[in-house]
Design an enzyme around this catalytic site. Structure first.
Site, PDB file in Angstrom:
ATOM      1  N   GLY A   1       7.703  -6.417   0.003  1.00 30.02           N
ATOM      2  CA  GLY A   1       8.746  -7.100  -0.773  1.00 30.02           C
ATOM      3  C   GLY A   1       8.296  -7.452  -2.169  1.00 30.02           C
TER       4      GLY A   1
ATOM      5  N   GLY B   1      24.846  20.117 -26.428  1.00 32.66           N
ATOM      6  CA  GLY B   1      25.285  18.854 -25.852  1.00 32.66           C
ATOM      7  C   GLY B   1      24.375  17.709 -26.259  1.00 32.66           C
ATOM      8  N   ALA B   2      23.116  18.036 -26.518  1.00 29.39           N
ATOM      9  CA  ALA B   2      22.176  16.985 -26.897  1.00 29.39           C
ATOM     10  C   ALA B   2      22.572  16.350 -28.237  1.00 29.39           C
ATOM     11  CB  ALA B   2      20.766  17.547 -26.957  1.00 29.39           C
TER      12      ALA B   2
HETATM   13  C1  HXC Z   1      -0.265 -13.487   5.099  1.00 30.14           C
HETATM   14  C2  HXC Z   1      -1.875 -12.392   3.940  1.00 30.14           C
HETATM   15  C3  HXC Z   1      -0.950 -11.378   3.595  1.00 30.14           C
HETATM   16  C4  HXC Z   1       0.372 -11.495   4.079  1.00 30.14           C
HETATM   17  C5  HXC Z   1      -2.847 -10.891   2.715  1.00 30.14           C
HETATM   18  N1  HXC Z   1      -3.025 -12.045   3.378  1.00 30.14           N
HETATM   19  N2  HXC Z   1      -1.589 -10.454   2.843  1.00 30.14           N
HETATM   20  N3  HXC Z   1      -1.515 -13.441   4.679  1.00 30.14           N
HETATM   21  N4  HXC Z   1       0.681 -12.577   4.817  1.00 30.14           N
HETATM   22  N5  HXC Z   1       1.307 -10.605   3.755  1.00 30.14           N
HETATM   23  C6  HXC Z   1      -4.245 -12.812   3.463  1.00 30.14           C
HETATM   24  C7  HXC Z   1      -5.328 -12.135   4.272  1.00 30.14           C
HETATM   25  O1  HXC Z   1      -5.156 -12.409   5.629  1.00 30.14           O
HETATM   26  C8  HXC Z   1      -6.582 -12.745   3.697  1.00 30.14           C
HETATM   27  O2  HXC Z   1      -6.745 -14.023   4.260  1.00 30.14           O
HETATM   28  C9  HXC Z   1      -6.235 -12.974   2.253  1.00 30.14           C
HETATM   29  O3  HXC Z   1      -4.810 -12.952   2.159  1.00 30.14           O
HETATM   30  C10 HXC Z   1      -6.761 -11.883   1.334  1.00 30.14           C
HETATM   31  O4  HXC Z   1      -6.403 -10.636   1.907  1.00 30.14           O
HETATM   32  P1  HXC Z   1      -7.454  -9.429   2.049  1.00 30.14           P
HETATM   33  O5  HXC Z   1      -6.823  -8.421   2.922  1.00 30.14           O
HETATM   34  O6  HXC Z   1      -8.777  -9.975   2.420  1.00 30.14           O
HETATM   35  O7  HXC Z   1      -7.531  -8.922   0.541  1.00 30.14           O
HETATM   36  P2  HXC Z   1      -7.642  -7.448   0.004  1.00 30.14           P
HETATM   37  O8  HXC Z   1      -8.686  -6.694   0.743  1.00 30.14           O
HETATM   38  O9  HXC Z   1      -7.789  -7.582  -1.484  1.00 30.14           O
HETATM   39  O10 HXC Z   1      -6.238  -6.742   0.349  1.00 30.14           O
HETATM   40  C11 HXC Z   1      -5.045  -7.231  -0.244  1.00 30.14           C
HETATM   41  C12 HXC Z   1      -3.829  -6.560   0.415  1.00 30.14           C
HETATM   42  C13 HXC Z   1      -3.930  -6.676   1.963  1.00 30.14           C
HETATM   43  C14 HXC Z   1      -3.788  -5.075  -0.008  1.00 30.14           C
HETATM   44  C15 HXC Z   1      -2.585  -7.231  -0.145  1.00 30.14           C
HETATM   45  O11 HXC Z   1      -4.199  -8.023   2.292  1.00 30.14           O
HETATM   46  C16 HXC Z   1      -2.692  -6.253   2.671  1.00 30.14           C
HETATM   47  O12 HXC Z   1      -2.473  -5.056   2.881  1.00 30.14           O
HETATM   48  N6  HXC Z   1      -1.862  -7.238   3.059  1.00 30.14           N
HETATM   49  C17 HXC Z   1      -0.655  -6.940   3.823  1.00 30.14           C
HETATM   50  C18 HXC Z   1       0.371  -6.283   2.973  1.00 30.14           C
HETATM   51  C19 HXC Z   1       1.681  -6.177   3.708  1.00 30.14           C
HETATM   52  O13 HXC Z   1       1.821  -5.272   4.541  1.00 30.14           O
HETATM   53  N7  HXC Z   1       2.554  -7.180   3.482  1.00 30.14           N
HETATM   54  C20 HXC Z   1       3.803  -7.329   4.214  1.00 30.14           C
HETATM   55  C21 HXC Z   1       4.764  -6.362   3.611  1.00 30.14           C
HETATM   56  S1  HXC Z   1       6.297  -6.445   4.365  1.00 30.14           S
HETATM   57  P3  HXC Z   1      -8.204 -14.649   4.543  1.00 30.14           P
HETATM   58  O14 HXC Z   1      -7.924 -15.944   5.221  1.00 30.14           O
HETATM   59  O15 HXC Z   1      -8.907 -13.654   5.407  1.00 30.14           O
HETATM   60  O16 HXC Z   1      -8.847 -14.787   3.188  1.00 30.14           O
HETATM   61  C22 HXC Z   1       7.244  -7.177   3.233  1.00 30.14           C
HETATM   62  C23 HXC Z   1       8.664  -7.207   3.637  1.00 30.14           C
HETATM   63  C24 HXC Z   1       9.597  -7.628   2.541  1.00 30.14           C
HETATM   64  O17 HXC Z   1       6.831  -7.638   2.246  1.00 30.14           O
HETATM   65  C25 HXC Z   1      10.596  -6.564   2.332  1.00 30.14           C
HETATM   66  C26 HXC Z   1      11.686  -7.015   1.411  1.00 30.14           C
HETATM   67  C27 HXC Z   1      12.477  -5.842   0.882  1.00 30.14           C
END
Ligand code: HXC
Length: 513
Positions: free
Chosen positions: A170, A403-404
């Site tokens: 999102g 046309g351009a």
């Molecule tokens: C809760 C989250 C989180 C999330 C990261 N964290 N994403 N917590 N919800 N969506 C937390 C991790 O658990 C971690 O906590 C800390 O943030 C840092 O994350 P890392 O993974 O250690 O960091 P990094 O290696 O830099 O990776 C960053 C990242 C990865 C690429 C963003 O965290 C990731 O892939 N997150 C999930 C992305 C995702 O799939 N989001 C949901 C999408 S669905 P700790 O406590 O360990 O430090 C969506 C639906 C909306 O958004 C649609 C609307 C149209």
């Protein structure tokens, strides 16, 4: 009172720390600033007023009730940039990866609402893992609340998104609806689904950088308008961008003081090569027309056959759309049409006058273009120009074919003033192609076809490869010497300053999206 005051001070200190010093250090180690540092560098000194510093999430699932951070992963408030009010939110990656909870979304919505009510730009500094997974639909609802406001704000206040870390799920759709996206090279990513999901679904192996890094989105997808080498550079570019843009759709175009001087630019007459098929860099024409060093190019690496960007002319902001002969001879294709149309619409939303520089051999032919919808996409540019009510001025430097010619802000679709240099060629097509078609019989019957073609080509060029036919019909208002272009354009925009055009009453048009 003293006790209560010290409790508040303690909470404020905790809020300043976000997810804690360890996570702040990790952020710095990656070459990233923290959310607070970003806000600090964006706004004028001492101008930031924070709103909602003590907000916390309401979630009690998955043990979240034991993980409370003041501010809930986003810093929101208002301040000034070069003395002008803006609203800002900065996501704090140190708190749950900057993920968006229900309350995080509420904080963003609050400042978006304030920005709308008070007619000032809203800048988002994005660094977020998307929906906070532990909160489920509450978080999804929060996103939708933001998207809805993005749409309602569109065309009312400028919205700018700086992507300063991973933005997944999102987290990419709100920026996509805003007016401009900037990305920091190597530390920011944008994707709907990350490399792991891509691998699972399509079996493609791809890195984050390839999938959604700054270079990818600057050159391949066109999702980002500007890239930056680091956080500071990104923030400087946000400030520069804001300097060209009014505060809202009813505000006047920004202007810096300017005193008229000798506005002749003799070097402009050296730009067009003697050989009409030789390319030249349209940026040289732009540099010769606009105020010194004032051109800020947008979408520089995407659809390079059209150049768009902001500049100042006698101190006043203008938007420039220009064919670029050094890339694909400046032809209009699917991507350049989309790029141009989006920029024209932005300028029109925010009262930024348009300057259109034309050297275009036509639309790009071929199956690739037809199958990718050059008809619908070319029509976007035609629609955007036709609909624009800001002052619109065109200068044809060389080719304006087919046309351009019509599409590139011709008189016929509502341009206010149309100029041409003596080197302009305004015709249905180039002399060679035209002669091969209309004199086909004569050439084939000739004892010397090549000589006949050359003769007919010269005849056609003499008649049409110039601006005088168009000028005689009033489609070109004046043929001007290149050296007087700047002076002429300054006077023209001053003349058009109070332009008012009312479009026919309607709910909204139906641009061929
Ligand atoms: C809760 C989250 C989180 C999330 C990261 N964290 N994403 N917590 N919800 N969506 C937390 C991790 O658990 C971690 O906590 C800390 O943030 C840092 O994350 P890392 O993974 O250690 O960091 P990094 O290696 O830099 O990776 C960053 C990242 C990865 C690429 C963003 O965290 C990731 O892939 N997150 C999930 C992305 C995702 O799939 N989001 C949901 C999408 S669905 P700790 O406590 O360990 O430090 C969506 C639906 C909306 O958004 C649609 C609307 C149209």
């Amino acid at each position: 009172m003293d006790k209560k005051w010290s409790i508040l001070q303690q909470k404020r200190i905790e809020a300043q720390l976000g997810g804690g010093q360890k996570r702040i250090d990790a952020q710095h180690k990656k070459g990233k600033l923290t959310a607070r540092e970003r806000v600090h560098f964006l706004l004028d000194p001492d101008s930031f007023e924070e709103i909602g510093q003590l907000v916390t999430h309401r979630s009690t699932d998955f043990g979240l009730e034991n993980e409370i951070y003041y501010g809930d992963g986003v810093i929101t408030g208002y301040g000034t940039v070069n003395g002008r009010l803006i609203y800002v939110f900065a996501q704090d990656f140190t708190v749950f990866g900057g993920s968006l909870s229900e309350t995080h979304a509420e904080k963003i919505c609050k400042i978006m609402d304030l920005a709308m009510k008070n007619g000032a730009p809203c800048v988002g500094l994005n660094d977020s893992g998307g929906a906070r997974i532990q909160e489920g639909v509450n978080s999804l609802g929060g996103y939708a609340d933001i998207f809805y406001r993005n749409v309602l704000s569109s065309g009312v206040i400028p919205q700018i998104s700086a992507i300063m870390g991973p933005c997944a799920g999102g987290a990419v759709y709100s920026p996509a609806i805003t007016d401009f996206i900037l990305m920091v090279e190597h530390t920011s990513y944008m994707f709907v689904t990350g490399p792991n999901v891509v691998k699972t679904v399509t079996n493609e192996e791809v890195t984050s950088e390839q999938l959604g890094g700054a270079q990818t989105h600057a050159s391949k997808s066109g999702v980002t308008h500007l890239t930056a080498i680091n956080d500071i550079d990104c923030i400087e570019k946000v400030k520069q961008l804001l300097s060209y843009i009014p505060q809202n759709c009813e505000d006047t175009t920004p202007r810096v003081p300017y005193t008229m001087q000798d506005e002749y630019r003799p070097d402009l007459s050296k730009v067009i090569p003697d050989n009409a098929n030789q390319p030249y860099d349209m940026r040289e024409v732009i540099a010769g027309i606009v105020d010194n060093e004032s051109f800020m190019e947008i979408h520089e690496q995407y659809a390079e056959n059209i150049v768009v960007g902001f500049a100042r002319l006698a101190g006043r902001s203008i938007g420039i759309v220009a064919n670029q002969p050094i890339s694909l001879a400046g032809v209009l294709d699917v991507e350049s049409s989309k790029k141009g149309a989006r920029f024209v619409r932005f300028c029109d939303c925010f009262n930024i006058p348009l300057l259109v520089l034309v050297d275009v051999p036509g639309f790009l032919p071929g199956t690739d273009q037809e199958w990718h919808g050059i008809i619908t996409n070319g029509a976007k540019l035609l629609y955007a120009f036709s609909e624009a009510t800001v002052p619109r001025v065109t200068l044809i430097t060389r080719k304006a074919y087919g046309g351009a010619y019509d599409v590139m802000n011709s008189k016929h679709i509502g341009a206010d003033m149309n100029f041409a240099w003596p080197t302009a060629e305004i015709a249905v097509m180039g002399a060679k192609g035209a002669s091969e078609i209309i004199f086909k019989q004569e050439i084939s019957k000739s004892a010397h076809p090549a000589a006949k073609l050359a003769e007919k080509e010269a005849e056609y060029a003499e008649k049409f490869a110039n601006p005088y036919r168009a000028a005689s019909r009033g489609f070109i208002d004046e043929v001007i010497h290149p050296s007087e272009s700047r002076r002429k354009l300054i006077k023209t925009y001053a003349m058009l300053e109070n332009k008012v055009v009312k479009l026919p009453k309607k709910k909204h048009g139906n641009i061929p999206l």
